[in-house]
Scaffold this active site. Structure first.
Site, PDB file in Angstrom:
ATOM      1  CE  LYS A 204      -3.430  -2.518   2.722  1.00 27.92           C
ATOM      2  NZ  LYS A 204      -3.909  -2.771   4.095  1.00 27.92           N
TER       3      LYS A 204
ATOM      4  CD  GLN B  63      -2.489  -4.215   7.208  1.00 29.27           C
ATOM      5  OE1 GLN B  63      -2.512  -3.256   6.443  1.00 29.27           O
ATOM      6  NE2 GLN B  63      -3.213  -5.312   6.983  1.00 29.27           N
TER       7      GLN B  63
ATOM      8  CG  ASP C 104      -8.535   0.164   6.214  1.00 28.09           C
ATOM      9  OD1 ASP C 104      -8.492  -0.053   4.984  1.00 28.09           O
ATOM     10  OD2 ASP C 104      -7.689  -0.266   7.020  1.00 28.09           O
TER      11      ASP C 104
END
Ligand code: NAD
Length: 295
Positions: free
Chosen positions: A48, A92, A115
């Protein structure tokens, strides 16, 4: 059989984002928090970060040890929440413990929650209201199917998996008024999973279980989306990434199917870039209405 290839669709999506980035001023900045040294998490964050940097975005990362006091996680998130130079924050997964992970997701400013895991953003999705951030894998699947001309309105979509990250937001997105599918969500305690899957026009496997879905779980002419990313150790010592679907056995019976790798994976990272760009545009004071919706 149509191969629902994701790499070129993701490249085209990113190509269309680039003009929105080409404006004066500081570029978008995305901050990553990683806890522990899970090799898969490291790989995903690096992927990413490098895509963000290739688009001219800034990427920050903080890695904390697995046994770091909880306070360090929350004070780091609070610092990024309060920093006007940070547009997007990504925690994450996995964190050590599902409950801690949920609290960390909820500690991210909803306007920087690229997210889409904050309860406010999940709530907007649940209420079928625009304006929030939608989780990237759900968006990825929708874009991928649309790009390949697969219509979803009125179709029966069966999803295996109900996680906060994939299955649950995907179910909400597909059943919403902008997509209009009819959705069944399955999980470990679902009775006769094979029969439920056979009833699908569109079957989406997001269980994290290698080759869970065999040919007798799929009806002829179904569309199959494989979200699973499972690493198999090979007898010779090598490793191979496989999905939740037994691709070789199922593909000949399908109308369309995603490959693993090269299907949902590249689309998910591209959707993240779209969400970061949107967060940056919001921080620059652009009205929500003038920012292209991600779906
Ligand atoms: P998770 O473990 O949080 O959730 C898995 C879900 O599947 C649970 O709801 C569980 O009840 C269900 N499940 C598991 N085994 C099952 C079985 N045998 N029968 C019925 N239901 C079952 O996982 P997750 O975070 O949702 O991820 C799922 C998979 O998707 C993983 O392989 C993950 O690596 C992958 N993933 C891929 C992408 C991508 O971009 N391709 C993105 C996120 C996650």
């Amino acid at each position: 059989m149509q191969l629902l290839e994701g790499k070129s669709v993701a490249e085209e999506y990113l190509r269309r984002l680039r003009p929105r980035l080409a404006v004066p001023g500081r570029p978008p900045c995305l901050a990553f928090l990683r806890v522990g040294d899970n090799p898969a998490s490291l790989l995903y964050v690096n992927r990413k970060k490098s895509l963000a940097e290739s688009l001219g975005m800034r990427a920050l990362e903080r890695q904390l040890p697995l046994d770091a006091p909880e306070g360090e996680i929350f004070s780091q998130l609070a610092r990024w929440n309060g920093d006007p130079a940070v547009d997007g924050i990504l925690v994450q997964a996995p964190l050590p413990g599902a409950e801690l992970q949920e609290r960390a997701f909820a500690a991210v400013d909803p306007l920087k929650d690229v997210d889409g895991f904050h309860p406010r953003n999940q709530g907007l999705l649940a209420l079928d209201r625009p304006g929030g951030f939608v989780p990237c894998t759900a968006l990825a699947i929708l874009h991928l199917l649309r790009a390949h001309g697969i219509g979803l309105a009125g179709q029966h979509a069966v999803i295996i998996g109900r996680s906060t990250i994939v299955g649950r937001p995907l179910a909400l997105l597909l059943q919403g008024r902008r997509v209009n599918a009819t959705v069944t969500v399955c999980h470990r305690q679902s009775r006769d999973l094979a029969a439920l899957c056979r009833s699908a026009d569109v079957l989406i496997a997001a269980a994290g279980s290698a080759h869970l879905v065999g040919p007798d779980w799929v009806r002829d002419g179904a569309v199959v989306v494989d979200v699973g990313q499972n690493v198999l150790s090979l007898p010779g010592g090598g490793r191979r990434l496989v999905g939740d679907v037994d691709f070789a056995a199922i593909a000949p019976r399908c109308r369309a199917i995603t490959p693993v790798p090269g299907g949902v994976g590249p689309m998910t990272v591209a959707m993240l870039m779209g969400n970061v760009l949107r967060a940056w545009e919001l921080a620059r004071g652009m009205a929500v209405d003038s920012i292209p919706q991600s779906y």
